[in-house]
Design a protein around this motif. Structure first.
Motif, mmCIF file in Angstrom:
data_model
loop_
_atom_site.group_PDB
_atom_site.id
_atom_site.type_symbol
_atom_site.label_atom_id
_atom_site.label_comp_id
_atom_site.label_asym_id
_atom_site.label_seq_id
_atom_site.Cartn_x
_atom_site.Cartn_y
_atom_site.Cartn_z
ATOM 1 N N LYS A 70 40.876 -19.001 -0.811
ATOM 2 C CA LYS A 70 40.875 -20.451 -0.784
ATOM 3 C C LYS A 70 40.717 -20.987 0.636
ATOM 4 C CE LYS A 70 42.913 -24.059 -3.601
ATOM 5 N NZ LYS A 70 43.987 -24.393 -4.567
ATOM 6 N N GLN A 71 41.320 -20.300 1.588
ATOM 7 C CA GLN A 71 41.159 -20.705 2.976
ATOM 8 C C GLN A 71 39.697 -20.599 3.404
ATOM 9 O OE1 GLN A 71 43.389 -18.396 5.842
ATOM 10 N NE2 GLN A 71 42.161 -19.144 7.548
ATOM 11 N N LEU A 72 39.066 -19.486 3.056
ATOM 12 C CA LEU A 72 37.664 -19.315 3.414
ATOM 13 C C LEU A 72 36.797 -20.382 2.754
ATOM 14 C CD1 LEU A 72 35.509 -17.606 4.875
ATOM 15 C CD2 LEU A 72 35.293 -16.265 2.760
ATOM 16 N N ALA A 73 37.094 -20.736 1.497
ATOM 17 C CA ALA A 73 36.302 -21.730 0.770
ATOM 18 C C ALA A 73 36.447 -23.129 1.357
ATOM 19 C CB ALA A 73 36.704 -21.737 -0.702
ATOM 20 N N ARG A 74 37.511 -23.374 2.106
ATOM 21 C CA ARG A 74 37.659 -24.665 2.787
ATOM 22 C C ARG A 74 36.869 -24.702 4.088
ATOM 23 N NH1 ARG A 74 43.202 -24.250 0.961
ATOM 24 N NH2 ARG A 74 43.821 -23.357 2.976
ATOM 25 N N GLU A 75 36.456 -23.546 4.561
ATOM 26 C CA GLU A 75 35.789 -23.466 5.854
ATOM 27 C C GLU A 75 34.324 -23.070 5.752
ATOM 28 O OE1 GLU A 75 38.129 -20.849 8.261
ATOM 29 O OE2 GLU A 75 39.988 -21.950 7.898
ATOM 30 N N LEU A 76 33.965 -22.355 4.675
ATOM 31 C CA LEU A 76 32.607 -21.846 4.530
ATOM 32 C C LEU A 76 32.162 -22.027 3.094
ATOM 33 C CD1 LEU A 76 31.268 -18.531 6.035
ATOM 34 C CD2 LEU A 76 30.910 -19.034 3.614
ATOM 35 N N GLY A 77 31.051 -22.725 2.902
ATOM 36 C CA GLY A 77 30.520 -22.967 1.566
ATOM 37 C C GLY A 77 29.237 -22.197 1.333
ATOM 38 N N LEU A 78 28.952 -21.880 0.069
ATOM 39 C CA LEU A 78 27.762 -21.114 -0.288
ATOM 40 C C LEU A 78 27.060 -21.729 -1.484
ATOM 41 C CD1 LEU A 78 25.951 -18.493 -0.227
ATOM 42 C CD2 LEU A 78 27.598 -17.526 -1.854
ATOM 43 N N LEU A 79 25.743 -21.887 -1.366
ATOM 44 C CA LEU A 79 24.909 -22.192 -2.523
ATOM 45 C C LEU A 79 24.049 -20.966 -2.779
ATOM 46 C CD1 LEU A 79 23.788 -24.100 -4.668
ATOM 47 C CD2 LEU A 79 22.088 -24.856 -2.988
ATOM 48 N N PRO A 80 24.370 -20.163 -3.829
ATOM 49 C CA PRO A 80 23.600 -18.942 -4.092
ATOM 50 C C PRO A 80 22.215 -19.253 -4.622
ATOM 51 C CG PRO A 80 25.241 -19.288 -5.795
ATOM 52 C CD PRO A 80 25.479 -20.353 -4.768
ATOM 53 N N GLN A 81 21.424 -18.210 -4.778
ATOM 54 C CA GLN A 81 20.028 -18.373 -5.164
ATOM 55 C C GLN A 81 19.865 -18.864 -6.595
ATOM 56 O OE1 GLN A 81 17.352 -14.802 -5.493
ATOM 57 N NE2 GLN A 81 16.338 -15.783 -3.767
ATOM 58 N N ALA A 82 20.655 -18.379 -7.520
ATOM 59 C CA ALA A 82 20.492 -18.749 -8.923
ATOM 60 C C ALA A 82 21.860 -19.045 -9.545
ATOM 61 C CB ALA A 82 19.777 -17.639 -9.681
ATOM 62 N N PRO A 83 22.502 -20.147 -9.159
ATOM 63 C CA PRO A 83 23.816 -20.469 -9.718
ATOM 64 C C PRO A 83 23.709 -20.826 -11.199
ATOM 65 C CG PRO A 83 22.998 -22.316 -8.425
ATOM 66 C CD PRO A 83 22.031 -21.184 -8.229
ATOM 67 N N ILE A 84 24.778 -20.574 -11.942
ATOM 68 C CA ILE A 84 24.809 -20.856 -13.379
ATOM 69 C C ILE A 84 25.941 -21.837 -13.662
ATOM 70 C CG2 ILE A 84 25.103 -19.881 -15.681
ATOM 71 C CD1 ILE A 84 24.031 -17.238 -14.579
ATOM 72 N N ALA A 85 25.603 -22.948 -14.301
ATOM 73 C CA ALA A 85 26.596 -23.964 -14.636
ATOM 74 C C ALA A 85 27.219 -23.661 -15.999
ATOM 75 C CB ALA A 85 25.957 -25.345 -14.658
ATOM 76 N N PRO A 86 28.525 -23.933 -16.151
ATOM 77 C CA PRO A 86 29.145 -23.788 -17.477
ATOM 78 C C PRO A 86 28.435 -24.673 -18.499
ATOM 79 C CG PRO A 86 30.811 -24.097 -15.779
ATOM 80 C CD PRO A 86 29.491 -24.371 -15.128
#
Length: 267
Positions: A76-92
């Motif tokens: 959670k700490q890393l997610a507050r500091e570094l964000g990622l948009l992957p190549q092929a994300p899948i939405a629920p």
């Protein structure tokens, strides 16, 4: 304004199963700048980005954020500091645009904490700057590919991290929307100082929008530096197996690659 974050890779080796994709790689990401990673297919671009976000564990070496190994940081700490948009994300299935973008705020939530005004503002701002506000109540799976890509970018922006990693953020977008997205990321970098690292296939867009280019070849660092330093006929020939001329773009002043062939055309 965000603060400059030191993101670096030290002697990194990573791969899938028995196959090593990147071996003993060292590089440093300029803080507060836009970096584009370029290279031929299967050269390790996405693998590098996934390792930097700790989706892939290194076989050897490490990825450091402000001197701390990202693979040892609390998630959670890393997610507050570094964000990622992957190549092929899948939405629920069935999720609406506003709910998906709101998930970008999850790293900022604490146990029993309520959704805050700051969360509302972050989501509204992300929807507005990506031109998806009017889509807020629509299911994501009903959108076009280009619309979905802008919604995923909105979710990444709502996360409001100091470092943002994007794997081919212009996928599924026509030329107009590609430029809009890259203009958006440039504004984000200029206004907030966000360190942006993105994988791009289009060399000319990478040279036009990035402050720093990283060229990979077979999992190794071939060149790193300003677009003028990296985008050369020699690099294009070695990394992509393509003969080309490189001229100065009359609009941006950045290098512009023209492949040699029967006709000179942009890629």
């Amino acid at each position: 304004m965000t603060r400059d974050r030191e993101l670096s890779v030290e002697h990194l080796s990573v791969g899938y199963h028995e196959r090593l994709v990147i071996e003993a790689l060292d590089l440093a990401i300029p803080p507060g700048a836009i970096t584009a990673i370029v290279g031929a297919n299967a050269c390790g671009k996405s693998t590098l980005l996934r390792s930097m976000s700790r989706l892939l564990s290194p076989r050897a070496g490490q990825v450091l954020l402000d001197g701390k190994a990202v693979h040892r940081m609390p998630a959670k700490q890393l997610a507050r500091e570094l964000g990622l948009l992957p190549q092929a994300p899948i939405a629920p299935e069935g999720i609406t645009v506003s709910d998906l973008v709101g998930r970008g705020r999850h790293p900022h939530q604490r146990i029993l904490s309520r959704w805050s005004t700051a969360d509302d503002e972050a989501v509204a701002d992300a929807l507005t700057v990506t031109d998806t506000f009017e889509l807020a109540d629509r299911p994501v799976d009903e959108l076009s590919g280009g619309q979905r890509q802008r919604v995923w970018i909105a979710m990444a922006l709502a996360q409001r991290t100091d470092v943002l990693l994007l794997d081919e953020p212009t996928t599924f977008l026509d030329v107009s929307h590609q430029v809009e997205v890259l203009d958006l990321l440039t504004d984000l970098n200029a206004e907030r100082g966000t360190t942006i690292v993105m994988v791009l296939h289009d060399l000319n867009l990478a040279a036009r929008y990035a402050d720093h280019l990283i060229a990979l070849a077979d999992g190794q660092l071939h060149a790193a530096g300003t677009p003028a330093e990296v985008l050369t006929p020699e690099m294009v020939r070695t990394v992509f197996g393509l003969n080309s001329d490189v001229i100065t773009d009359p609009v941006s002043g950045q290098p512009l690659m023209l492949p040699k062939g029967r006709h000179h055309s942009l890629v």
